[in-house]
Design a protein around this motif. Structure first.
Motif, short mmCIF file in Angstrom:
data_model
loop_
_atom_site.label_atom_id
_atom_site.label_comp_id
_atom_site.label_asym_id
_atom_site.label_seq_id
_atom_site.Cartn_x
_atom_site.Cartn_y
_atom_site.Cartn_z
N VAL A 144 0.89 -1.21 -0.03
CA VAL A 144 0.00 -0.02 -0.03
C VAL A 144 0.72 1.27 -0.05
CG1 VAL A 144 -1.62 1.37 1.35
CG2 VAL A 144 -1.93 -1.01 1.04
N GLU A 145 1.83 1.19 0.69
CA GLU A 145 2.85 2.42 1.10
C GLU A 145 3.72 2.60 -0.24
OE1 GLU A 145 2.55 4.11 5.45
OE2 GLU A 145 4.46 2.92 5.01
N ASP A 146 4.40 1.55 -0.56
CA ASP A 146 5.31 1.56 -1.67
C ASP A 146 4.85 1.34 -2.92
OD1 ASP A 146 7.01 1.52 0.50
OD2 ASP A 146 7.63 -0.43 0.32
N GLU A 147 3.95 0.84 -3.29
CA GLU A 147 3.42 0.42 -4.43
C GLU A 147 2.18 1.56 -5.03
OE1 GLU A 147 4.78 -1.53 -6.88
OE2 GLU A 147 5.99 -2.23 -5.23
N PHE A 148 1.31 1.75 -4.03
CA PHE A 148 0.35 2.78 -4.30
C PHE A 148 0.71 4.23 -3.87
CE2 PHE A 148 -3.54 -0.26 -3.23
CZ PHE A 148 -3.38 -1.13 -3.89
N ASP A 149 1.81 4.44 -3.08
CA ASP A 149 2.45 5.47 -2.59
C ASP A 149 1.23 6.34 -1.80
OD1 ASP A 149 4.52 7.36 -2.27
OD2 ASP A 149 3.75 8.75 -4.07
N TRP A 150 0.43 5.45 -1.05
CA TRP A 150 -0.45 5.87 0.03
C TRP A 150 0.22 6.15 1.57
CZ3 TRP A 150 -5.68 2.97 -0.85
CH2 TRP A 150 -6.10 3.17 -2.24
N TYR A 151 -0.30 6.85 2.39
CA TYR A 151 0.23 6.75 3.69
C TYR A 151 -0.88 5.88 4.70
CZ TYR A 151 2.25 8.29 8.14
OH TYR A 151 2.86 8.36 9.40
N LEU A 152 -0.42 5.08 5.15
CA LEU A 152 -1.22 4.41 6.10
C LEU A 152 -1.16 4.31 7.50
CD1 LEU A 152 -2.17 0.63 5.34
CD2 LEU A 152 -1.28 1.16 7.63
N LYS A 153 -2.37 4.48 7.99
CA LYS A 153 -2.46 4.28 9.39
C LYS A 153 -3.22 3.12 10.14
CE LYS A 153 -2.25 9.39 9.87
NZ LYS A 153 -2.69 10.56 10.67
N HIS A 154 -3.02 2.69 11.02
CA HIS A 154 -3.78 1.59 11.76
C HIS A 154 -4.22 2.04 13.13
CE1 HIS A 154 -3.30 -2.60 13.34
NE2 HIS A 154 -4.76 -2.55 13.09
N LEU A 155 -5.58 1.94 13.45
CA LEU A 155 -6.22 2.58 14.45
C LEU A 155 -6.95 1.31 15.07
CD1 LEU A 155 -9.53 2.77 14.33
CD2 LEU A 155 -8.88 4.69 13.14
N TYR A 156 -7.21 1.22 16.25
CA TYR A 156 -8.04 0.12 17.08
C TYR A 156 -9.27 0.83 18.06
CZ TYR A 156 -8.47 -3.09 20.95
OH TYR A 156 -8.78 -3.98 21.87
N GLY A 157 -10.15 -0.04 18.08
CA GLY A 157 -11.12 0.42 18.94
C GLY A 157 -12.49 -0.67 18.80
N ALA A 158 -13.58 -0.20 19.12
CA ALA A 158 -14.52 -0.95 19.16
C ALA A 158 -15.93 -0.10 18.83
CB ALA A 158 -14.91 -1.86 20.28
#
Length: 536
Positions: free
Chosen positions: A300-314
């Motif tokens: 996602v970051e290297d091929e798409f050149d997007w910046y990815l975030k990962h969150l957590y919750g419910a």
């Protein structure tokens, strides 16, 4: 000075300062400015008033991310009615339960899903039924647009308090009947502030609605995107080709996507010859829940050149309580490892990982504990379920909401979810993380999707079993044998963690938000046992 925190402030703010700016790109191609969006919401408020809806009454919305959902939600909340979004992938019997449990007064349903409500309308307390295309629906349904045209934009907005319940979000129901999560003006407002900060929202953002609006109010984006004055780009479902086309044609700058959606986009990217994955704007994407594999983050970051975030919750927490976007701690060497963690607690959130005695586990990234949280974005209560509410806030540590997830904590205080409490595999006295096994198997090229659960074992009490969707889709002739996958996990992990049983399946049972319903697999696997856990 103290003023009440009200969710109605978000649309009020946007229409005050961005009345002439584009607010919504509809799934049907219609476009609305914030002034037009606001007037449509006002007219719906008046239409509800004309139909006897008062403060505190429940208004359910069953809609696949169209502009009607946004208009109905704000129209209801502006008169103090309780927005009750419905999962559009449920069955009629599910809707009968929810509408009856919440005592819903009005249902606004998209024409594609209204039939599911029509079949149970005589069995629920609901009196008013509204759809966006009455001609396409059988039964007595009012037209949303006709109701707006007949209504005045003038209505009486009641006095509201920040502790009033303003939305009820029903959980996905991975175990038993869904529970109604009650959220107040205050919890929704503060959560939206947090979303704005951690997703770095600005008024020139273009947000693509790949995340269902029904799911925790779209993770609070119906508020945050609106209040900041950004643009909503609506969708009717998610397919890789339409997502990519919309991102490029509408210059999308931000979207949210479950790991499964990211994998679909990666498959599309490869199969379509690596098309452009952005328009004029740089793209940010947030994923949540189970950690995406490192290979997915890298692509996602290297091929798409997007910046990815990962969150957590419910659903019960807003959902946002932790995020892995720790820029001061991330470098190229540890980037993937950190980004797949659930991260550390956000502002105003007391997130802890505690043992069975309620004591914090050490920061050794090995000791398992349950994630508990206390914060302003955490739910008020479960609707009509005081015992479930009490249990959720008092199991290991009084006053904290218990997430039901087992995690470790590293030296920086960043958590990593290792398993659900009920999903931990205890084999011969050793704890085995199903998520760790899934992550290892997911990295194998022949595995498209996988879920690992405990299976009964005469020798060990429990043993890991993997349900594998082969990359070829052919369960009869998968591209890798079960023995080869067992050897692969034994090579990747400690030998006692190796998966010893593998079943190839065409699909895994999923909730509407992409969460694997492991309880279905467990019930299937333990059907001949008198309990769902092993005696190891």
């Amino acid at each position: 000075m103290e003023t009440p925190l009200l969710v109605t402030d978000f649309l009020d703010q946007a229409r005050t300062y961005y009345a002439e700016e584009e607010a919504i790109v509809g799934a049907d191609g219609d476009r609305f400015t914030y002034g037009e969006f606001g007037e449509r919401a006002d007219r719906f408020s008046a239409a509800l008033r004309d139909r006897g809806v008062e403060k505190g009454d429940r208004v359910a919305v069953l809609d696949p991310n169209t502009h009607y959902h946004l208009e109905a939600a704000y129209g209801a909340m502006q008169i103090g009615a309780v927005h009750t979004p419905l999962n559009y992938r449920l069955t009629p019997s599910d809707y009968e339960y929810i509408l009856s449990d919440a005592g819903v007064d009005v249902v606004v349903a998209d024409y594609e899903y209204a039939e599911k409500i029509e079949t149970i309308r005589e069995d629920v307390p609901t009196e008013t039924f509204i759809t966006n295309d009455a001609d396409a629906v059988d039964g007595r349904w009012e037209s949303f647009d006709d109701a707006l045209e007949a209504a005045s934009p003038e209505y009486d907005r009641p006095e509201m308090a920040e502790d009033d319940v303003i939305t009820i979000n029903y959980t996905s129901g991975t175990t038993g009947d869904p529970k109604g999560v009650c959220r107040t003006h205050r919890t929704e407002t503060l959560h939206a502030y947090l979303v704005s900060i951690y997703h770095e929202l600005t008024d020139d953002d273009v947000y693509l609605w790949t995340l269902p609006m029904f799911h925790v109010n779209g993770w609070g984006h119906i508020y945050a995107v609106t209040g900041i004055g950004a643009t909503h780009v609506c969708t009717r479902g998610v397919s890789p080709d339409s997502v990519v086309e919309t991102i490029t044609s509408e210059d999308v700058s931000f979207l949210c996507a479950a790991p499964a959606v990211l994998n679909q986009l990666l498959e599309y990217y490869e199969s379509e010859g690596q098309p452009a994955m952005a328009g004029a704007n740089d793209v940010r994407v947030t994923t949540a829940g189970s950690a995406p594999p490192e290979a997915t983050i890298r692509a996602v970051e290297d091929e798409f050149d997007w910046y990815l975030k990962h969150l957590y919750g419910a659903t019960e927490t807003g959902p946002l309580i932790t995020i892995s976007d720790a820029k001061r701690l991330i470098d190229e060497e540890n980037r993937l490892e950190i980004k797949k963690r659930q991260g550390f607690g956000i502002l105003g959130s007391d997130v802890r990982v505690v043992d069975e005695d309620g004591e914090d586990v050490p920061r050794d990234d090995e000791t398992l504990g349950e994630v508990v949280v206390r914060g302003n974005q955490v739910m008020d209560r479960y609707w009509n379920k005081p015992e479930a509410t009490e249990e959720a806030f008092s199991d290991r540590l009084e006053g904290y909401y218990h997430m039901g997830d087992l995690a470790t904590v590293d030296e920086n205080g960043m958590i990593a979810i290792r398993d659900r409490k009920k999903d931990i595999i205890v084999s011969g006295g050793e704890n085995i993380s199903s998520i760790e096994l899934e992550d290892a198997l997911f990295d194998h090229d022949a595995v498209a999707d996988v879920a690992v659960i405990p299976a009964p074992s005469d020798e060990w009490g429990e043993t890991p079993k993997a349900f594998v969707v082969p990359s070829s889709g052919d369960v009869a002739n998968p591209p890798v044998s079960a023995d080869e996958l067992t050897a692969y996990t034994r090579a990747e992990l400690a030998s006692y963690k190796a998966v010893r049983r593998i079943e190839y399946v065409e699909t895994l049972p999923k909730t509407a938000t992409g969460k694997t319903q492991k309880y279905e697999l467990r019930e299937q696997e333990w059907a001949d046992e008198d309990r769902l856990i092993g005696e190891g």
